[in-house]
Every structure is written in C-alpha cells, then in structure tokens.
Design a protein around this motif. Structure first.
Motif, PDB file in Angstrom:
ATOM      1  N   TRP A  41       2.693  13.942  17.284  1.00 16.58           N
ATOM      2  CA  TRP A  41       1.661  14.976  17.176  1.00 16.58           C
ATOM      3  C   TRP A  41       1.385  15.294  15.708  1.00 16.58           C
ATOM      4  O   TRP A  41       0.238  15.377  15.296  1.00 16.58           O
ATOM      5  CB  TRP A  41       2.106  16.222  17.926  1.00 16.58           C
ATOM      6  N   THR A  74      -6.626  13.055  31.324  1.00 19.47           N
ATOM      7  CA  THR A  74      -5.369  13.686  31.703  1.00 19.47           C
ATOM      8  C   THR A  74      -4.200  12.830  31.256  1.00 19.47           C
ATOM      9  O   THR A  74      -4.309  11.602  31.158  1.00 19.47           O
ATOM     10  CB  THR A  74      -5.292  13.881  33.222  1.00 19.47           C
ATOM     11  N   ASP A  75      -3.092  13.481  30.976  1.00 19.83           N
ATOM     12  CA  ASP A  75      -1.889  12.785  30.536  1.00 19.83           C
ATOM     13  C   ASP A  75      -1.477  11.753  31.581  1.00 19.83           C
ATOM     14  O   ASP A  75      -1.353  12.070  32.764  1.00 19.83           O
ATOM     15  CB  ASP A  75      -0.765  13.793  30.312  1.00 19.83           C
ATOM     16  N   ARG A 109      -5.639  20.439  22.857  1.00 23.26           N
ATOM     17  CA  ARG A 109      -4.856  19.263  23.257  1.00 23.26           C
ATOM     18  C   ARG A 109      -5.137  18.140  22.279  1.00 23.26           C
ATOM     19  O   ARG A 109      -6.282  17.932  21.879  1.00 23.26           O
ATOM     20  CB  ARG A 109      -5.243  18.790  24.661  1.00 23.26           C
ATOM     21  N   THR A 160      -2.438   9.586  26.736  1.00 23.70           N
ATOM     22  CA  THR A 160      -1.163  10.286  26.586  1.00 23.70           C
ATOM     23  C   THR A 160      -1.413  11.570  25.820  1.00 23.70           C
ATOM     24  O   THR A 160      -2.041  11.536  24.761  1.00 23.70           O
ATOM     25  CB  THR A 160      -0.147   9.422  25.804  1.00 23.70           C
ATOM     26  N   GLU A 161      -0.958  12.696  26.352  1.00 25.65           N
ATOM     27  CA  GLU A 161      -1.064  13.961  25.627  1.00 25.65           C
ATOM     28  C   GLU A 161       0.167  14.109  24.742  1.00 25.65           C
ATOM     29  O   GLU A 161       1.300  14.004  25.217  1.00 25.65           O
ATOM     30  CB  GLU A 161      -1.164  15.142  26.594  1.00 25.65           C
ATOM     31  N   LEU A 164      -4.842  14.127  22.160  1.00 23.99           N
ATOM     32  CA  LEU A 164      -4.632  13.000  23.062  1.00 23.99           C
ATOM     33  C   LEU A 164      -4.608  11.691  22.290  1.00 23.99           C
ATOM     34  O   LEU A 164      -5.302  11.533  21.282  1.00 23.99           O
ATOM     35  CB  LEU A 164      -5.749  12.943  24.104  1.00 23.99           C
ATOM     36  N   CYS A 210      -6.922   8.720  18.446  1.00 29.59           N
ATOM     37  CA  CYS A 210      -6.440  10.091  18.625  1.00 29.59           C
ATOM     38  C   CYS A 210      -7.643  11.023  18.594  1.00 29.59           C
ATOM     39  O   CYS A 210      -8.517  10.885  17.733  1.00 29.59           O
ATOM     40  CB  CYS A 210      -5.453  10.470  17.527  1.00 29.59           C
TER      41      CYS A 210
END
Length: 176
Positions: A101, A66-67, A130, A92-93, A132, A51
């Motif tokens: 999260w 990018t996601d 963000r 993965t965002e 990720l 992460c």
C-alpha cells in the motif's frame, strides 16, 4: 511462451504510457451478465500491475471492482486515443499501511492532479478510500468492437445554473 512474453510486454508498455485506462468489473452474483459499466480511470503502473485509488470523497468511483474479483482493462494510445490492447486482470485491495500500500500510494501521490489536501492526501486515502491493484492475468483479449459510447453515469454534480440577470446586458451593451 513467446507470444505470452510479447503480450506481457505490450500490456506493460502501453499501460505505462497511457494516462487513462478503461476498466470493467466482473458481474455481481445474480447481476447483469455484461458486468458493470466500463469506467475511465487514472492510474499508475507499479511493480507489474496497475494501481488505482478511489471510492472516497473527491476521488474516482471504482464500481464493480472487488477484492479477489476479475476485471477487463482496455488501454488507449496516449497520442491518438485509440484502443491498443485489452487484458484480463485480477483485482486485489491493498491493506492500508502495508508495504505494498505504501509503495503504491507513493506512486499514486506523484500522479494525482488537483489534490485538495496535498501532503495530507495519503492519510485521507488511508481513512476514506480504497487502493486497488489490477494484476494482468493470462493473455490479451480481443479489443471491444464499436464505439462503446454510453450516456454519462448519474451524478449529483452539475454545471447548469441559471444565467445571471445582468449577463445579457453586459454581453449586448455597446463598447464605448
């Protein structure tokens, strides 16, 4: 199957112990086939994946990540600094406020050094950054060859300033 389990164990242990990883995002459509520049990122290992937090004021940039995209992660030895393993990842965002999260941010908050806002940091991350998740995919890939040295990325940050006028006198004056 055994080699896949050994690869997975190597990826997890090496990444957990390393303070920095090098991440290269997948090439943009119609962009450079080599992908984006490789970046050193601080991270945490949480629930089977790396992460990272970034792309906000005062945080690390996450270019090319990018996601739903792909990335290649290279892990270094904490002791010697040499490369140990490289592995492909799916990016993965994480949605702000989701349970994933919240769990990732709790881990990241404990590892963040020199935060300017302390306890308010998760709220700032929710608004401006963000988070990720880079999940290992498949088996390891061959380690990159060569030094991979590159010029620093352009930045508005600077440490160069004119020398204060009094400094030469202070340095050269005789001690009494």
């Amino acid at each position: 199957m055994t080699s896949e389990l050994l690869d997975r164990a190597l990826v997890e242990e090496a990444t957990k112990k390393s303070g920095l990883i090098w991440v290269q995002g997948a090439p943009a459509p119609g962009g450079d086939p080599e992908g984006t520049p490789t970046r050193a990122l601080w991270h945490v290992w949480h629930e089977g994946a790396v992460c990272v937090v970034g792309d906000g004021p005062g945080e690390q940039p996450l270019p090319g990540l990018t996601d739903g995209g792909d990335a290649v992660v290279t892990v270094r030895s904490k002791d010697k600094g040499g490369r140990i393993v490289s592995w492909p990842a799916t990016v993965t965002e994480l949605a702000p406020g989701s349970p994933e999260w919240e769990g990732a941010v709790a881990e990241l908050k404990g590892k963040r050094l020199n935060a300017r806002d302390g306890e308010q940091m998760p709220e700032r991350w929710r608004r401006e950054c963000r988070v990720l998740r880079l999940e290992p995919r498949g088996t390891t890939v061959p380690l990159p060859q060569g030094s991979l040295a590159a010029p620093p990325a352009p930045t508005p940050a600077t440490t160069r300033r004119p020398v204060p006028a009094a400094l030469p006198r202070l340095l050269l004056r005789k001690r009494r």
